[in-house]
Design a protein around this motif. Structure first.
Motif, PDB file in Angstrom:
ATOM      1  N   ASN A   2       5.472  -4.286 -12.767  1.00 39.80           N
ATOM      2  CA  ASN A   2       4.265  -4.241 -11.893  1.00 39.80           C
ATOM      3  C   ASN A   2       3.709  -4.220 -11.047  1.00 39.80           C
ATOM      4  OD1 ASN A   2       5.427  -4.786  -8.460  1.00 39.80           O
ATOM      5  ND2 ASN A   2       7.283  -6.220  -9.752  1.00 39.80           N
ATOM      6  N   LYS A   3       2.710  -4.453  -9.879  1.00 41.01           N
ATOM      7  CA  LYS A   3       1.934  -4.492  -9.259  1.00 41.01           C
ATOM      8  C   LYS A   3       2.374  -3.427  -8.078  1.00 41.01           C
ATOM      9  CE  LYS A   3      -1.497  -5.571  -5.882  1.00 41.01           C
ATOM     10  NZ  LYS A   3      -1.559  -6.690  -4.468  1.00 41.01           N
ATOM     11  N   ASN A   4       3.743  -3.138  -7.802  1.00 34.08           N
ATOM     12  CA  ASN A   4       3.960  -2.591  -7.023  1.00 34.08           C
ATOM     13  C   ASN A   4       4.537  -1.322  -7.072  1.00 34.08           C
ATOM     14  OD1 ASN A   4       4.092  -4.236  -4.507  1.00 34.08           O
ATOM     15  ND2 ASN A   4       6.100  -5.106  -4.732  1.00 34.08           N
ATOM     16  N   LEU A   5       5.018  -1.477  -8.487  1.00 34.27           N
ATOM     17  CA  LEU A   5       5.203  -0.289  -9.238  1.00 34.27           C
ATOM     18  C   LEU A   5       4.480   0.578 -10.113  1.00 34.27           C
ATOM     19  CD1 LEU A   5       8.005   1.108 -10.322  1.00 34.27           C
ATOM     20  CD2 LEU A   5       7.316   0.082 -13.002  1.00 34.27           C
ATOM     21  N   GLU A   7       1.365   0.639  -7.758  1.00 30.45           N
ATOM     22  CA  GLU A   7       1.271   1.313  -6.298  1.00 30.45           C
ATOM     23  C   GLU A   7       1.519   2.652  -5.307  1.00 30.45           C
ATOM     24  OE1 GLU A   7       1.119  -1.866  -3.371  1.00 30.45           O
ATOM     25  OE2 GLU A   7      -0.214  -3.227  -4.735  1.00 30.45           O
ATOM     26  N   ALA A   8       3.221   2.434  -6.378  1.00 25.03           N
ATOM     27  CA  ALA A   8       4.101   3.533  -5.761  1.00 25.03           C
ATOM     28  C   ALA A   8       3.625   4.676  -6.747  1.00 25.03           C
ATOM     29  CB  ALA A   8       5.664   2.664  -6.108  1.00 25.03           C
ATOM     30  N   LEU A  21      13.106  -0.665 -11.546  1.00 22.78           N
ATOM     31  CA  LEU A  21      13.458  -2.332 -11.413  1.00 22.78           C
ATOM     32  C   LEU A  21      14.245  -2.451 -11.403  1.00 22.78           C
ATOM     33  CD1 LEU A  21       9.540  -3.031 -11.483  1.00 22.78           C
ATOM     34  CD2 LEU A  21      10.941  -3.005  -9.517  1.00 22.78           C
ATOM     35  N   GLN A  28      16.503  -2.178  -1.853  1.00 24.18           N
ATOM     36  CA  GLN A  28      15.883  -3.434  -1.182  1.00 24.18           C
ATOM     37  C   GLN A  28      16.847  -2.291  -0.099  1.00 24.18           C
ATOM     38  OE1 GLN A  28      17.915  -5.894  -3.901  1.00 24.18           O
ATOM     39  NE2 GLN A  28      15.510  -6.953  -4.639  1.00 24.18           N
TER      40      GLN A  28
END
Length: 162
Positions: A2-5, A7-8, A21, A28
């Motif tokens: 995942n792109k957000n993962l 980035e994190a 995830l 959330q």
């Protein structure tokens, strides 16, 4: 991944398992808390990272800032916390170390001395961890999402050293 993962992982400068995830509800929830009140930030989720392996092994967080309305029946100026250790890293003491550090931080930084943990009666490992840290069962609640949970409290005296 995942792109957000990704980035994190870049921001934390560590490897983050995709397993993070699998249970997005705690992140959330933290985001919702922060969006409602930016002063929640110090109480939000923290990554549990093994620096020698450059690996995230779980997370720990407070459910709110101290003294939320929903905890007032259990203790004054209390705060509830939760934790998650990824499957491959369980039973190594990481949750215990993280919970102790979290409570020490809240006590030292904000003077919090009452800590609440909600644990499913089926979660034997968490029950053992909480009991080993001196938490006492003070109630039960039927959580809409998680089902029956036992409520535990630990009071840390102001002069207590961990």
């Amino acid at each position: 991944m995942n792109k957000n993962l990704a980035e994190a992982a870049h921001l934390l400068k560590t490897q983050i398992p995709v397993e993070l995830l699998d249970y997005p509800s705690s992140l959330q929830y933290a985001l919702k808390q922060f969006e409602a009140d930016e002063s929640y930030l110090p109480w939000a989720a923290r990554a549990i990272i093994l620096p020698e392996a450059n690996q995230m092994v779980g997370l720990v967080r407070f459910h709110s800032q101290p003294n939320p309305e929903y905890l007032k029946d259990y203790a004054s100026h209390a705060v509830e916390f939760g934790y998650q250790i990824f499957k491959d890293y369980r039973k190594n003491g990481y949750a215990t170390e993280a919970v102790i550090a979290l409570m020490d931080w809240a006590k030292t930084t904000f003077g919090v001395v009452n800590f609440i943990a909600s644990v499913s009666p089926d979660n034997k490992d968490s029950l053992k961890l909480i009991s080993g840290l001196g938490f006492k069962k003070i109630g039960e609640v039927m959580d809409e999402r998680d089902g029956l949970e036992y409520i535990f409290l630990k009071h840390i005296r102001h002069d207590e050293v961990r």
